[in-house]
Design a protein around this motif. Structure first.
Motif, PDB file in Angstrom:
ATOM      1  N   ASP A 129       0.824  -1.202   0.000  1.00 31.48           N
ATOM      2  CA  ASP A 129       0.000   0.000   0.000  1.00 31.48           C
ATOM      3  C   ASP A 129       0.864   1.261   0.000  1.00 31.48           C
ATOM      4  O   ASP A 129       0.549   2.250  -0.670  1.00 31.48           O
ATOM      5  N   LYS A 130       1.967   1.216   0.738  1.00 30.20           N
ATOM      6  CA  LYS A 130       2.835   2.393   0.858  1.00 30.20           C
ATOM      7  C   LYS A 130       3.660   2.629  -0.395  1.00 30.20           C
ATOM      8  O   LYS A 130       3.808   3.767  -0.851  1.00 30.20           O
ATOM      9  N   THR A 131       4.198   1.558  -0.974  1.00 24.09           N
ATOM     10  CA  THR A 131       5.111   1.701  -2.106  1.00 24.09           C
ATOM     11  C   THR A 131       4.402   1.693  -3.450  1.00 24.09           C
ATOM     12  O   THR A 131       5.011   2.029  -4.471  1.00 24.09           O
ATOM     13  N   LYS A 132       3.115   1.284  -3.464  1.00 22.42           N
ATOM     14  CA  LYS A 132       2.352   1.144  -4.708  1.00 22.42           C
ATOM     15  C   LYS A 132       2.988   0.116  -5.651  1.00 22.42           C
ATOM     16  O   LYS A 132       2.860   0.210  -6.877  1.00 22.42           O
ATOM     17  N   ALA A 133       3.664  -0.868  -5.081  1.00 23.71           N
ATOM     18  CA  ALA A 133       4.319  -1.909  -5.871  1.00 23.71           C
ATOM     19  C   ALA A 133       3.281  -2.812  -6.520  1.00 23.71           C
ATOM     20  O   ALA A 133       2.153  -2.953  -6.032  1.00 23.71           O
ATOM     21  N   GLU A 134       3.687  -3.439  -7.621  1.00 19.95           N
ATOM     22  CA  GLU A 134       2.831  -4.420  -8.274  1.00 19.95           C
ATOM     23  C   GLU A 134       2.844  -5.744  -7.525  1.00 19.95           C
ATOM     24  O   GLU A 134       1.869  -6.489  -7.550  1.00 19.95           O
ATOM     25  N   SER A 135       3.973  -6.043  -6.876  1.00 16.98           N
ATOM     26  CA  SER A 135       4.067  -7.272  -6.090  1.00 16.98           C
ATOM     27  C   SER A 135       5.010  -7.084  -4.927  1.00 16.98           C
ATOM     28  O   SER A 135       5.892  -6.208  -4.948  1.00 16.98           O
ATOM     29  N   ILE A 136       4.817  -7.910  -3.918  1.00 16.50           N
ATOM     30  CA  ILE A 136       5.654  -7.934  -2.713  1.00 16.50           C
ATOM     31  C   ILE A 136       6.170  -9.354  -2.552  1.00 16.50           C
ATOM     32  O   ILE A 136       5.403 -10.322  -2.621  1.00 16.50           O
ATOM     33  N   ILE A 137       7.482  -9.472  -2.323  1.00 17.79           N
ATOM     34  CA  ILE A 137       8.103 -10.787  -2.146  1.00 17.79           C
ATOM     35  C   ILE A 137       8.968 -10.748  -0.902  1.00 17.79           C
ATOM     36  O   ILE A 137       9.842  -9.879  -0.766  1.00 17.79           O
TER      37      ILE A 137
END
Length: 234
Positions: A129-137
Motif C-alpha cells: 500500500d505504501k510503495t504502490k508496488a505491483e508485487s511484494i516478495i
C-alpha cells in the motif's frame, strides 16, 4: 481494471506428497499440524479477505474446513512433484471465478513457513500500500555470503573458487545479500496472471527476520524449526 469484489485472496497450497519429508504439511509442531500455523497467522493478520486451502488430501482439506475456510480439491495433475505453484494458483482463481469471487490481489502463503507471524503478513500488505508496488516478495538476510560460494569441478580442486578481491576479506566487510525465504508472496491479480508469477516490474522486497524465515523441506529443517520456536519471543 477488473470488476473485483474481494481485495486480498490468500491461498495456502498443500499437497499430500513430499519425497524429502513425507506428510510434512500435517506434521505436529508444538501441538498443531504444520499447516495450521499458517492458516491461523493469516486469519490473525486481519488483512486477508478470503483464505483458501488448495489440496489433494482429505486430511489437509479438513484442517481448512475445521477453521471454517473455503477449500478447493486440486486435480491429480496439479498434485505431482512437477506441478508448478503458479498453475495451482491459476486453478484456484479459475475455480473461485466460477463462484463469483474476483480478488484484486493474490497472496501465496506456503505452509512450510510456520514461524511467519500475523504481523509479517500485515506489514507485507502495508508495504504494498505504501510503495504502490505491483508485487511484494518476502526475503531475509543471507546467513552466509554467496560470494564465498561457487561450483566445484569433479576433481574437487578449488582453483579460482573465490574471486581475488574476495580473498582474505572479513565477512562483515562483504556486501549484504538477501535471499527469498518463501514466506509471503503478494501481487495484484491482473499483474500475476500477466506475468504468470510474482516477479515482475515494480516488485518490492519485504524484509523479514532470519529467525522467522525457516522454509521446511527436510527433516533437518523441521528440527531447526522446533529449536527456533523454542527460542523465540512468544
Amino acid at each position: 481494471m477488473g470488476n473485483y469484489n474481494v481485495d486480498i485472496l490468500a491461498v495456502v497450497p498443500a499437497r499430500a506428497g513430499s519425497k524429502r519429508l513425507p506428510g510434512k504439511n500435517l506434521l505436529d509442531l508444538h501441538g498443531k499440524p504444520l499447516i495450521r500455523w499458517t492458516l491461523e497467522a493469516a486469519l490473525e493478520s486481519q488483512v486477508v479477505d478470503q483464505l483458501v486451502v488448495s489440496s489433494d488430501d482429505d486430511a489437509i482439506l479438513a484442517e481448512g474446513i475445521r477453521l471454517g475456510l473455503h477449500t478447493i480439491r486440486r486435480p491429480v495433475d496439479l498434485a505431482s512433484d512437477t506441478a508448478a505453484t503458479v498453475d495451482v494458483l491459476v486453478h484456484t482463481l479459475e475455480s473461485l471465478a466460477k463462484e463469483g469471487v474476483r480478488p484484486a490481489r493474490l497472496m501465496l502463503l506456503q505452509p512450510t513457513s510456520p514461524l511467519r507471524k500475523a504481523e509479517d503478513i500485515y506489514q507485507a500488505v502495508q508495504c504494498m500500500d505504501k510503495t504502490k508496488a505491483e508485487s511484494i516478495i518476502s526475503v531475509c538476510r543471507c546467513e552466509h555470503s554467496p560470494l564465498w560460494s561457487n561450483t566445484l569441478e569433479a576433481d574437487g580442486f578449488m582453483d579460482d573458487f573465490l574471486r581475488p578481491e574476495i580473498l582474505n576479506q572479513r565477512s562483515q566487510d562483504l556486501p549484504v545479500y538477501y535471499r527469498l525465504n518463501g514466506a509471503i508472496y503478494l501481487a495484484k491479480t491482473e499483474s500475476f496472471l500477466k506475468s504468470r508469477g510474482f516477479f515482475m516490474r515494480n516488485s518490492q522486497a519485504f524484509i523479514m527476520p532470519t529467525e522467522r524465515s525457516i522454509d521446511i523441506d527436510t527433516p533437518l529443517d523441521f528440527k531447526v524449526c522446533e529449536y527456533l520456536y523454542d527460542t523465540m519471543d512468544k
